[in-house]
Motif scaffolding. Structure first.
Motif, PDB file in Angstrom:
ATOM      1  N   PHE A 124       5.928  -5.728  -6.458  1.00 42.98           N
ATOM      2  CA  PHE A 124       6.986  -5.971  -7.437  1.00 42.98           C
ATOM      3  C   PHE A 124       6.610  -5.402  -8.799  1.00 42.98           C
ATOM      4  CE2 PHE A 124       7.669  -9.214  -4.170  1.00 42.98           C
ATOM      5  CZ  PHE A 124       9.001  -8.957  -3.859  1.00 42.98           C
ATOM      6  N   ASN A 125       5.352  -5.533  -9.176  1.00 45.16           N
ATOM      7  CA  ASN A 125       4.902  -4.957 -10.445  1.00 45.16           C
ATOM      8  C   ASN A 125       4.934  -3.432 -10.411  1.00 45.16           C
ATOM      9  OD1 ASN A 125       4.492  -7.386 -11.772  1.00 45.16           O
ATOM     10  ND2 ASN A 125       2.421  -7.585 -10.988  1.00 45.16           N
ATOM     11  N   MET A 126       4.567  -2.847  -9.294  1.00 40.34           N
ATOM     12  CA  MET A 126       4.616  -1.381  -9.190  1.00 40.34           C
ATOM     13  C   MET A 126       6.047  -0.869  -9.298  1.00 40.34           C
ATOM     14  SD  MET A 126       1.708  -0.389  -6.387  1.00 40.34           S
ATOM     15  CE  MET A 126       1.932  -1.760  -5.274  1.00 40.34           C
ATOM     16  N   ILE A 127       6.987  -1.598  -8.712  1.00 41.05           N
ATOM     17  CA  ILE A 127       8.397  -1.195  -8.817  1.00 41.05           C
ATOM     18  C   ILE A 127       8.858  -1.334 -10.260  1.00 41.05           C
ATOM     19  CG2 ILE A 127      10.760  -1.753  -8.128  1.00 41.05           C
ATOM     20  CD1 ILE A 127       9.553  -2.522  -5.346  1.00 41.05           C
ATOM     21  N   ARG A 128       8.457  -2.425 -10.922  1.00 45.73           N
ATOM     22  CA  ARG A 128       8.827  -2.607 -12.340  1.00 45.73           C
ATOM     23  C   ARG A 128       8.225  -1.516 -13.223  1.00 45.73           C
ATOM     24  NH1 ARG A 128       9.358  -8.116 -11.110  1.00 45.73           N
ATOM     25  NH2 ARG A 128       7.142  -8.551 -11.031  1.00 45.73           N
ATOM     26  N   MET A 129       7.076  -0.984 -12.837  1.00 46.98           N
ATOM     27  CA  MET A 129       6.480   0.122 -13.597  1.00 46.98           C
ATOM     28  C   MET A 129       7.354   1.374 -13.498  1.00 46.98           C
ATOM     29  SD  MET A 129       2.485  -0.480 -12.494  1.00 46.98           S
ATOM     30  CE  MET A 129       1.887   1.087 -13.101  1.00 46.98           C
ATOM     31  N   GLU A 139       0.823  -1.207   0.000  1.00 46.46           N
ATOM     32  CA  GLU A 139       0.000   0.000   0.000  1.00 46.46           C
ATOM     33  C   GLU A 139       0.860   1.263   0.000  1.00 46.46           C
ATOM     34  OE1 GLU A 139      -0.429  -2.622   2.024  1.00 46.46           O
ATOM     35  OE2 GLU A 139      -2.379  -3.370   1.361  1.00 46.46           O
ATOM     36  N   HIS A 140       1.991   1.203   0.701  1.00 49.24           N
ATOM     37  CA  HIS A 140       2.909   2.346   0.737  1.00 49.24           C
ATOM     38  C   HIS A 140       3.410   2.669  -0.670  1.00 49.24           C
ATOM     39  CE1 HIS A 140       6.038   5.025   2.282  1.00 49.24           C
ATOM     40  NE2 HIS A 140       6.897   4.371   1.513  1.00 49.24           N
ATOM     41  N   ILE A 141       3.801   1.647  -1.404  1.00 52.66           N
ATOM     42  CA  ILE A 141       4.301   1.847  -2.764  1.00 52.66           C
ATOM     43  C   ILE A 141       3.164   2.317  -3.677  1.00 52.66           C
ATOM     44  CG2 ILE A 141       5.294   0.689  -4.779  1.00 52.66           C
ATOM     45  CD1 ILE A 141       6.898  -1.021  -2.787  1.00 52.66           C
ATOM     46  N   ALA A 142       1.987   1.727  -3.502  1.00 54.59           N
ATOM     47  CA  ALA A 142       0.837   2.146  -4.313  1.00 54.59           C
ATOM     48  C   ALA A 142       0.514   3.617  -4.081  1.00 54.59           C
ATOM     49  CB  ALA A 142      -0.384   1.283  -3.986  1.00 54.59           C
ATOM     50  N   ASN A 143       0.513   4.042  -2.832  1.00 53.42           N
ATOM     51  CA  ASN A 143       0.220   5.451  -2.536  1.00 53.42           C
ATOM     52  C   ASN A 143       1.294   6.389  -3.077  1.00 53.42           C
ATOM     53  OD1 ASN A 143      -2.227   4.974  -1.254  1.00 53.42           O
ATOM     54  ND2 ASN A 143      -1.238   4.581   0.700  1.00 53.42           N
ATOM     55  N   LYS A 144       2.513   5.899  -3.153  1.00 52.14           N
ATOM     56  CA  LYS A 144       3.620   6.716  -3.650  1.00 52.14           C
ATOM     57  C   LYS A 144       3.556   6.881  -5.173  1.00 52.14           C
ATOM     58  CE  LYS A 144       8.662   6.944  -3.482  1.00 52.14           C
ATOM     59  NZ  LYS A 144       8.950   8.029  -2.570  1.00 52.14           N
ATOM     60  N   TYR A 145       3.207   5.803  -5.892  1.00 50.71           N
ATOM     61  CA  TYR A 145       3.329   5.814  -7.343  1.00 50.71           C
ATOM     62  C   TYR A 145       2.014   5.826  -8.121  1.00 50.71           C
ATOM     63  CZ  TYR A 145       8.291   4.859  -6.749  1.00 50.71           C
ATOM     64  OH  TYR A 145       9.611   4.935  -6.408  1.00 50.71           O
ATOM     65  N   LEU A 146       0.929   5.425  -7.503  1.00 47.11           N
ATOM     66  CA  LEU A 146      -0.317   5.297  -8.249  1.00 47.11           C
ATOM     67  C   LEU A 146      -1.351   6.287  -7.732  1.00 47.11           C
ATOM     68  CD1 LEU A 146      -0.563   1.401  -8.227  1.00 47.11           C
ATOM     69  CD2 LEU A 146       0.465   2.846  -9.987  1.00 47.11           C
ATOM     70  N   ASP A 147      -2.311   6.632  -8.590  1.00 48.03           N
ATOM     71  CA  ASP A 147      -3.383   7.494  -8.091  1.00 48.03           C
ATOM     72  C   ASP A 147      -4.270   6.675  -7.149  1.00 48.03           C
ATOM     73  OD1 ASP A 147      -5.608   6.268  -9.452  1.00 48.03           O
ATOM     74  OD2 ASP A 147      -5.138   7.422 -11.245  1.00 48.03           O
ATOM     75  N   LYS A 148      -5.043   7.349  -6.361  1.00 48.76           N
ATOM     76  CA  LYS A 148      -5.825   6.705  -5.298  1.00 48.76           C
ATOM     77  C   LYS A 148      -6.769   5.628  -5.829  1.00 48.76           C
ATOM     78  CE  LYS A 148      -4.037   9.177  -2.074  1.00 48.76           C
ATOM     79  NZ  LYS A 148      -2.954   8.681  -1.312  1.00 48.76           N
ATOM     80  N   ALA A 149      -7.366   5.829  -6.992  1.00 51.79           N
ATOM     81  CA  ALA A 149      -8.288   4.838  -7.539  1.00 51.79           C
ATOM     82  C   ALA A 149      -7.567   3.543  -7.886  1.00 51.79           C
ATOM     83  CB  ALA A 149      -8.992   5.394  -8.777  1.00 51.79           C
ATOM     84  N   VAL A 150      -6.374   3.665  -8.459  1.00 49.20           N
ATOM     85  CA  VAL A 150      -5.609   2.492  -8.861  1.00 49.20           C
ATOM     86  C   VAL A 150      -4.938   1.838  -7.654  1.00 49.20           C
ATOM     87  CG1 VAL A 150      -3.734   1.689 -10.357  1.00 49.20           C
ATOM     88  CG2 VAL A 150      -5.230   3.508 -11.127  1.00 49.20           C
ATOM     89  N   ALA A 151      -4.629   2.602  -6.626  1.00 49.43           N
ATOM     90  CA  ALA A 151      -3.919   2.082  -5.456  1.00 49.43           C
ATOM     91  C   ALA A 151      -4.671   0.952  -4.770  1.00 49.43           C
ATOM     92  CB  ALA A 151      -3.638   3.201  -4.457  1.00 49.43           C
ATOM     93  N   LYS A 152      -5.974   0.881  -4.939  1.00 53.00           N
ATOM     94  CA  LYS A 152      -6.769  -0.180  -4.312  1.00 53.00           C
ATOM     95  C   LYS A 152      -6.726  -1.486  -5.100  1.00 53.00           C
ATOM     96  CE  LYS A 152      -8.202   2.465  -1.003  1.00 53.00           C
ATOM     97  NZ  LYS A 152      -7.573   2.365   0.288  1.00 53.00           N
ATOM     98  N   GLN A 153      -6.205  -1.451  -6.325  1.00 54.14           N
ATOM     99  CA  GLN A 153      -6.133  -2.656  -7.144  1.00 54.14           C
ATOM    100  C   GLN A 153      -4.976  -3.544  -6.684  1.00 54.14           C
ATOM    101  OE1 GLN A 153      -8.499  -3.266  -9.448  1.00 54.14           O
ATOM    102  NE2 GLN A 153      -9.398  -1.365  -8.724  1.00 54.14           N
ATOM    103  N   ASP A 191      13.648   0.598   2.752  1.00 55.09           N
ATOM    104  CA  ASP A 191      14.257   1.426   3.804  1.00 55.09           C
ATOM    105  C   ASP A 191      13.373   2.625   4.126  1.00 55.09           C
ATOM    106  OD1 ASP A 191      16.480  -0.190   4.137  1.00 55.09           O
ATOM    107  OD2 ASP A 191      17.792   1.052   2.889  1.00 55.09           O
ATOM    108  N   GLU A 192      12.862   3.276   3.097  1.00 54.41           N
ATOM    109  CA  GLU A 192      11.979   4.436   3.285  1.00 54.41           C
ATOM    110  C   GLU A 192      10.759   4.049   4.122  1.00 54.41           C
ATOM    111  OE1 GLU A 192       8.897   6.041   0.185  1.00 54.41           O
ATOM    112  OE2 GLU A 192      10.846   6.955  -0.254  1.00 54.41           O
ATOM    113  N   TYR A 193      10.161   2.910   3.812  1.00 56.28           N
ATOM    114  CA  TYR A 193       8.965   2.463   4.529  1.00 56.28           C
ATOM    115  C   TYR A 193       9.298   2.095   5.979  1.00 56.28           C
ATOM    116  CZ  TYR A 193       4.614   0.035   5.600  1.00 56.28           C
ATOM    117  OH  TYR A 193       3.429  -0.356   6.183  1.00 56.28           O
ATOM    118  N   LEU A 194      10.401   1.405   6.178  1.00 55.61           N
ATOM    119  CA  LEU A 194      10.779   1.036   7.545  1.00 55.61           C
ATOM    120  C   LEU A 194      11.005   2.277   8.405  1.00 55.61           C
ATOM    121  CD1 LEU A 194      13.174  -1.948   6.777  1.00 55.61           C
ATOM    122  CD2 LEU A 194      10.932  -2.079   7.898  1.00 55.61           C
ATOM    123  N   VAL A 195      11.686   3.269   7.870  1.00 57.80           N
ATOM    124  CA  VAL A 195      11.917   4.523   8.603  1.00 57.80           C
ATOM    125  C   VAL A 195      10.580   5.215   8.866  1.00 57.80           C
ATOM    126  CG1 VAL A 195      12.949   6.828   8.416  1.00 57.80           C
ATOM    127  CG2 VAL A 195      14.293   4.806   7.825  1.00 57.80           C
TER     128      VAL A 195
END
Length: 125
Positions: free
Chosen positions: A85-90, A66-80, A107-111
């Motif tokens: 791994f696919n989001m990072i590949r995007m 969810e952290h990665i989805a919120n960082k890279y995707l719009d809110k509507a897509v973040a729920k998919q 590391d960013e998420y852990l911090v």
């Protein structure tokens, strides 16, 4: 201050991730990129599930997807259920560079959760 609802990565798994970051070719094999880490993570998860120890060990913290989805995707897509791994590949098409991005994001998420980032591997040699 740590987020008490999300468990930190357990010590042995932190050590494994630290080793993978330092020497990706040894545990991940030829290619040593995000795709190979993804295969290892799924195998690790399956092993924990099959042995009934999934609640004892934490390889990746809850909410990382969810952290990665919120960082890279719009809110509507973040729920998919796209998958981290696919989001990072995007974001990074190169398999090896994507592995580096994965560790930066982890590391960013852990911090963000109040935990220490994955430490630098301390070689025994």
């Amino acid at each position: 201050m740590t987020n008490s609802t999300i468990k930190d990565i357990t010590p042995k798994e932190r050590e494994l991730l630290s080793f993978i970051r330092k020497y990706p070719g040894m545990p991940l094999g030829q290619g040593a990129g995000l795709a190979e880490l993804e295969a290892l993570a799924f195998g690790y998860s399956a092993a924990l599930t099959n042995t009934g120890t999934q609640s004892t060990f934490v390889f990746l913290p809850d909410g990382f997807n969810e952290h990665i989805a919120n960082k890279y995707l719009d809110k509507a897509v973040a729920k998919q259920p796209i998958g981290l791994f696919n989001m990072i590949r995007m974001q990074e098409k190169d398999n090896r560079k994507a592995l580096t991005l994965f560790f930066s994001l982890l590391d960013e998420y852990l911090v963000h959760l109040g935990y220490e980032p994955i430490p630098e591997y301390k070689s025994l040699f």
